[in-house]
Scaffold this motif. Structure first.
Motif, PDB file in Angstrom:
ATOM      1  N   THR A 229      39.108  31.592  37.933  1.00 43.91           N
ATOM      2  CA  THR A 229      38.315  32.588  38.649  1.00 43.91           C
ATOM      3  C   THR A 229      39.122  33.132  39.817  1.00 43.91           C
ATOM      4  O   THR A 229      39.500  32.385  40.730  1.00 43.91           O
ATOM      5  N   GLY A 230      39.422  34.418  39.763  1.00 41.68           N
ATOM      6  CA  GLY A 230      40.251  35.028  40.795  1.00 41.68           C
ATOM      7  C   GLY A 230      39.693  36.354  41.256  1.00 41.68           C
ATOM      8  O   GLY A 230      38.803  36.943  40.636  1.00 41.68           O
ATOM      9  N   GLN A 231      40.262  36.819  42.360  1.00 41.66           N
ATOM     10  CA  GLN A 231      39.843  38.080  42.962  1.00 41.66           C
ATOM     11  C   GLN A 231      40.793  39.198  42.546  1.00 41.66           C
ATOM     12  O   GLN A 231      41.993  39.145  42.807  1.00 41.66           O
ATOM     13  N   LEU A 232      40.261  40.214  41.884  1.00 45.34           N
ATOM     14  CA  LEU A 232      41.059  41.385  41.525  1.00 45.34           C
ATOM     15  C   LEU A 232      41.293  42.222  42.777  1.00 45.34           C
ATOM     16  O   LEU A 232      40.353  42.563  43.493  1.00 45.34           O
ATOM     17  N   GLU A 233      42.581  42.563  43.025  1.00 48.19           N
ATOM     18  CA  GLU A 233      42.925  43.330  44.222  1.00 48.19           C
ATOM     19  C   GLU A 233      44.008  44.345  43.900  1.00 48.19           C
ATOM     20  O   GLU A 233      44.852  44.120  43.031  1.00 48.19           O
ATOM     21  N   VAL A 234      43.970  45.454  44.616  1.00 46.53           N
ATOM     22  CA  VAL A 234      45.027  46.462  44.575  1.00 46.53           C
ATOM     23  C   VAL A 234      45.769  46.393  45.903  1.00 46.53           C
ATOM     24  O   VAL A 234      45.154  46.424  46.967  1.00 46.53           O
ATOM     25  N   VAL A 235      47.099  46.293  45.836  1.00 39.13           N
ATOM     26  CA  VAL A 235      47.914  46.174  47.042  1.00 39.13           C
ATOM     27  C   VAL A 235      48.780  47.414  47.187  1.00 39.13           C
ATOM     28  O   VAL A 235      49.531  47.776  46.275  1.00 39.13           O
ATOM     29  N   ASP A 236      48.673  48.082  48.314  1.00 34.78           N
ATOM     30  CA  ASP A 236      49.477  49.264  48.623  1.00 34.78           C
ATOM     31  C   ASP A 236      50.894  48.814  48.982  1.00 34.78           C
ATOM     32  O   ASP A 236      51.080  48.015  49.895  1.00 34.78           O
ATOM     33  N   ILE A 237      51.920  49.329  48.289  1.00 35.33           N
ATOM     34  CA  ILE A 237      53.274  48.827  48.531  1.00 35.33           C
ATOM     35  C   ILE A 237      53.855  49.365  49.834  1.00 35.33           C
ATOM     36  O   ILE A 237      54.777  48.764  50.399  1.00 35.33           O
ATOM     37  N   ALA A 238      53.367  50.496  50.325  1.00 37.25           N
ATOM     38  CA  ALA A 238      53.878  51.030  51.591  1.00 37.25           C
ATOM     39  C   ALA A 238      53.271  50.303  52.781  1.00 37.25           C
ATOM     40  O   ALA A 238      53.952  49.990  53.754  1.00 37.25           O
ATOM     41  N   LYS A 239      51.990  50.003  52.692  1.00 37.40           N
ATOM     42  CA  LYS A 239      51.297  49.398  53.819  1.00 37.40           C
ATOM     43  C   LYS A 239      51.050  47.899  53.641  1.00 37.40           C
ATOM     44  O   LYS A 239      50.816  47.184  54.617  1.00 37.40           O
ATOM     45  N   GLY A 240      51.055  47.442  52.390  1.00 40.58           N
ATOM     46  CA  GLY A 240      50.792  46.033  52.141  1.00 40.58           C
ATOM     47  C   GLY A 240      49.333  45.662  52.211  1.00 40.58           C
ATOM     48  O   GLY A 240      48.977  44.496  52.106  1.00 40.58           O
ATOM     49  N   GLY A 241      48.453  46.629  52.412  1.00 44.01           N
ATOM     50  CA  GLY A 241      47.026  46.342  52.498  1.00 44.01           C
ATOM     51  C   GLY A 241      46.438  45.983  51.160  1.00 44.01           C
ATOM     52  O   GLY A 241      46.815  46.536  50.124  1.00 44.01           O
ATOM     53  N   GLU A 242      45.490  45.064  51.155  1.00 38.38           N
ATOM     54  CA  GLU A 242      44.863  44.586  49.931  1.00 38.38           C
ATOM     55  C   GLU A 242      43.427  45.097  49.847  1.00 38.38           C
ATOM     56  O   GLU A 242      42.653  44.949  50.796  1.00 38.38           O
ATOM     57  N   LYS A 243      43.076  45.687  48.734  1.00 41.48           N
ATOM     58  CA  LYS A 243      41.728  46.183  48.517  1.00 41.48           C
ATOM     59  C   LYS A 243      41.083  45.376  47.397  1.00 41.48           C
ATOM     60  O   LYS A 243      41.558  45.375  46.258  1.00 41.48           O
ATOM     61  N   LYS A 244      39.993  44.693  47.721  1.00 43.40           N
ATOM     62  CA  LYS A 244      39.303  43.883  46.729  1.00 43.40           C
ATOM     63  C   LYS A 244      38.499  44.762  45.780  1.00 43.40           C
ATOM     64  O   LYS A 244      37.844  45.716  46.207  1.00 43.40           O
ATOM     65  N   ILE A 245      38.540  44.399  44.502  1.00 38.86           N
ATOM     66  CA  ILE A 245      37.793  45.113  43.470  1.00 38.86           C
ATOM     67  C   ILE A 245      36.717  44.171  42.946  1.00 38.86           C
ATOM     68  O   ILE A 245      36.994  43.242  42.188  1.00 38.86           O
ATOM     69  N   GLY A 246      35.480  44.375  43.380  1.00 41.28           N
ATOM     70  CA  GLY A 246      34.378  43.556  42.913  1.00 41.28           C
ATOM     71  C   GLY A 246      34.442  42.136  43.429  1.00 41.28           C
ATOM     72  O   GLY A 246      35.132  41.810  44.409  1.00 41.28           O
ATOM     73  N   LEU A 247      33.727  41.261  42.735  1.00 44.01           N
ATOM     74  CA  LEU A 247      33.649  39.850  43.099  1.00 44.01           C
ATOM     75  C   LEU A 247      34.605  39.033  42.234  1.00 44.01           C
ATOM     76  O   LEU A 247      35.024  39.487  41.165  1.00 44.01           O
TER      77      LEU A 247
END
Length: 824
Positions: A229-247
């Motif tokens: 069970t893991g958290q799906l995330e999108v990571v911006d390569i320029a900023k390194g910020g992580e955006k969670k997608i759902g639960l």
């Protein structure tokens, strides 16, 4: 006879020593060769400027395998580091980049104590992603080739037990599954058992295979859920910020839209099972938006707890069902999905569908249609409702080898008529159709090849005709593969003139393949060249000529690669013909009969024609590939190595009724031929094999008188332990009891005529070869006074990979053969 301890050592009785041993020097020296330093270039980025590879530390060591892990219903997980067990093998020393213009190298080293794996280029070719592993976690690192800069994208640990991170098509971000921040405590066992093990049959009869590792308790179920069970995330390569997608979810695969606004996500579904491995658990594939909302379900597969009984012999096959949606991919212009469906199927097929039936080809692009029928090419736009479907084009013959132009306004596919295959271009706006090139499908020497595809701005591999030409890559194969081995080629199709021009083709007496198309027009290539006497190396092909040698691989075992080879056709008593390959030492003199070791793996066929169609013909232009533990090492001890086909022939529904008879006749015919040729001494023979070959080795010793010794790896010796089918056998023990009994060497152990050495991995997960087979066979042979030994290797699976295990095997095999075959 069981191994214990972990120290190397050598004694006067290696067959009984309970320690890891070193084989004789001429064998051990092979494992000291720096074969891991040999490489050819691969993994060229889309801008054709850099190659990437993992620099290896060398062989997998016992300490790698000993790293703690859990086998969760067939999924092996390093629970401490939250990753697949194989990622904990510390073989990746660094990442090496090779400049495609100068061929100079750039090495990227991980932090001290870490190792690397999985280099992957961004679609635009500017950035390399790779994984860095420590004993505690796996994280994402990036390298910008233009700036020669390496950095850690995020310190957030990956959950890499089932899914590895992937690039988003626009090259601006990476999608991955990470350890949830609010994960909670790990489920652990209490001091007292919380439950008995409970299993109850259901009302339906199931054809279950025999699996080694299954879930055993409710705690096992909870632990499996926790570690996948893991958290799906999108990571911006320029900023390194992580955006969670759902639960957090039990995610088993991911595929992002080119702009990371929608995602195809497959999740593992409950309930779990005690009867089948995790690979058979139910799954659901859906399209998620950026909030994690499931917009539509694409695929839903229920858990497979066994199979229904097969139909009676002679029952005609049921009609093949096509999935309502096929060849699904993200649209090349970034707007939604495109797929193929049967024409006039109606909107109902756009609600829920079963397993996708695409046959992928051309570097992961969509593949050939399953049936030659009228089909529609469809675009499905967000938010992916039934009413969001639009038909782009209808083909009367169906879509085979479907590609798009970079802007998504044209499609390309092949049509076949009267033995001629044609590449077709269609404009989606006006349905204008144009034939590009064609070839005679009946003549393999005239095949025009597959178009070389390139990624567009959304990372979708497309067919780009804008330069005025397209490269066609393929392989010419003669009608007689024995005399005319395959020859890869590269052609260029001129759009204006319609002509196909020759660019490059493999040499006639060598095997050459393209490892990198460095220039867009194909005038500069990196070629992998090898021949029977030349080890694989990269060369530069430029302006129509082979140029400088790029890699410097050398033949590290010339006595083995230079062994004398014989390929002979055997005719057995019933007239069936098959092939056998024989290797002898490079010093061998014709007519000198050598002790011989047979290494084999029987296979089943309907008839002679079926065998002839599938008989493996080795490419005679290849340099000998020895592998990690080649049986050719016996040549250094003066043996001949015999590698025969061993066809078992009969009606498909009862082919194993002929197993013992054909096994005996095959081996008898081989021995008679090789003895007559003066190659082998028929009084000094041994036989061996692994898996089904190990099973067959034991059967050869109990059903034939030919061999003085056998070496059987990871075999099954009692078919009553696989009562509901095995290998190609689909009848149960209750339907074919005599066949099961006859093929169970344990039940005929009193007839064993040779000394049997068995080996296996203690963690063998293969269906039907649970180590209990080897243990019980040893018990029986010991009880009736037959010479036998059993060596079981800790941490090893169906095939052994640790340096210590492989060397120890040879340290046992050599004295076994010396004692029981050569009488030393």
């Amino acid at each position: 006879m069981f191994l214990a301890g972990f120290a190397f050592g050598q004694t006067t009785n290696p067959l009984e020593t309970e320690a890891y041993l070193t084989p004789p020097k001429e064998i051990a020296s092979y494992f000291d060769l720096p074969r891991y330093k040999q490489f050819t270039l691969s993994n060229l980025n889309s801008s054709r400027t850099w190659f990437a590879r993992v620099k290896s530390r060398g062989q997998v060591l016992l300490s790698d395998l000993a790293n703690p892990y859990e086998n969760m219903a067939g999924w092996m997980i390093d629970c401490h580091a939250n990753r697949a067990r194989t990622m904990s093998y510390r073989t990746g020393e660094s990442i090496v980049l090779t400049n495609a213009a100068t061929f100079e190298e750039r090495e990227i080293k991980p932090p001290a104590g870490a190792w690397v794996s999985s280099p992957s280029w961004s679609p635009d070719g500017r950035t390399l992603m790779f994984l860095v592993h420590t004993p505690d976690a796996s994280t994402i690192f990036l390298h910008d080739v233009g700036r020669d800069k390496t950095w850690q994208l995020t310190s957030h640990a990956l959950l890499a037990s089932r899914v590895s991170p992937e690039w988003v098509g626009n090259s601006k971000s990476i999608i991955g599954v990470f350890v949830p921040s609010n994960r909670g405590p790990e489920p652990v066992a209490g001091p007292v058992a919380a439950q008995p093990k409970v299993q109850v049959t259901n009302k339906d009869s199931n054809r279950l295979r025999t699996y080694r590792s299954l879930l055993q308790s409710d705690l096992d179920k909870k632990r499996l859920e926790f570690f996948i069970t893991g958290q799906l995330e999108v990571v911006d390569i320029a900023k390194g910020g992580e955006k969670k997608i759902g639960l957090p979810s039990m995610i088993s695969s991911i595929d992002s839209a080119p702009t990371a606004d929608f995602f195809r996500v497959t999740t593992v579904e409950k309930p779990f099972s005690y009867l089948v491995p995790a690979s058979e658990f139910g799954t659901t594939e859906g399209i998620w938006d950026t909030t994690g909302k499931v917009l539509t379900v694409l695929d839903s597969n229920k858990m497979q707890e066994g199979n229904p009984a097969p139909p009676p012999p002679g029952t005609p096959p049921a009609p093949r069902e096509q999935a309502p949606r096929r060849q699904m991919m993200w649209a090349p212009d970034g707007n939604g999905l495109v797929y193929v469906r049967t024409a006039n199927a109606g909107s109902k097929t756009d609600e829920v569908f079963g397993s996708e039936a695409s046959q992928r080809r051309r570097g992961g692009q969509v593949g050939a249609a399953q049936e030659s029928t009228k089909e529609e090419l469809v675009r499905w736009s967000p938010p992916f409702r039934p009413e969001d479907v639009k038909v782009l084009y209808t083909s009367e013959k169906g879509f085979s080898n479907l590609d798009f132009s970079p802007d998504g306004k044209k499609i390309y596919f092949t049509e076949s008529t009267n033995g001629t295959t044609t590449e077709v271009e269609v404009g989606l706006a006006d349905s204008a159709k144009k034939n590009l090139w064609n070839w005679k499908t009946a003549n393999p020497l005239e095949l025009a090849g597959d178009p070389v595809l390139t990624p567009n701005q959304f990372g979708v591999r497309t067919l780009d005709l804008s330069p005025g030409f397209v490269l066609l890559q393929g392989t010419h194969t003669g009608r007689n593969a024995e005399k005319e081995p395959p020859r890869p080629f590269l052609d260029s199709f001129d759009v204006a003139s319609g002509k196909v021009n020759h660019v490059w083709e493999s040499a006639e007496n060598a095997f050459e393949a393209i490892d990198g198309i460095v220039s867009p027009d194909g005038s500069k290539l990196v070629i992998d060249h090898q021949s029977p006497t030349e080890i694989s190396n990269n060369f530069l092909f430029e302006n129509g000529k082979m140029g400088r040698q790029i890699t410097q691989n050398t033949d590290l075992a010339p006595d083995l690669t230079g062994a004398k080879k014989y390929r002979l056709q055997v005719t057995r008593a019933d007239g069936i013909k098959f092939w056998v390959n024989v290797s002898t030492p490079d010093w061998y003199v014709e007519g000198q009969k050598l002790p011989a070791f047979f290494w084999f793996y029987p296979r089943e066929y309907d008839d002679q024609a079926a065998y002839d169609r599938s008989a493996v013909v080795r490419n005679k232009n290849l340099f000998p590939n020895l592998g990690n533990s080649p049986k050719e090492l016996l040549l250094r001890r003066g043996w001949a190595l015999v590698e025969p086909d061993c066809p078992i022939i009969g009606p498909r529904e009862r082919v194993n009724d002929f197993y013992v008879n054909d096994l005996r006749n095959n081996l008898s015919a081989i021995i008679d031929l090789l003895d007559a040729k003066g190659l082998i001494d028929r009084t000094k023979l041994a036989i061996g094999g692994h898996s089904y070959g190990g099973f067959s080795t034991a059967n050869a010793l109990v059903h034939t008188p030919f061999f003085k010794a056998g070496i059987a790896g990871a075999g099954n010796y009692n078919r009553t332990l696989t009562p509901l089918a095995f290998q190609s056998e689909r009848r149960t023990l209750f339907e074919a009891p005599n066949t099961y009994m006859e093929m169970s060497s344990l039940l005929h152990a009193e007839n064993m005529t040779g000394a049997l050495l068995m080996y296996c991995g203690m963690e063998d997960q293969n269906v039907g070869t649970d180590p209990i087979n080897s243990i019980r066979m040893f018990n029986v042979l010991e009880s009736i006074g037959k010479p036998a030994a059993l060596y079981m290797y800790p941490y090893e699976d169906h095939g052994q990979i640790a340096r210590e295990s492989l060397m120890d095997q040879w340290a046992r095999w050599i004295p076994w053969l010396d004692k029981y075959v050569l009488g030393k």
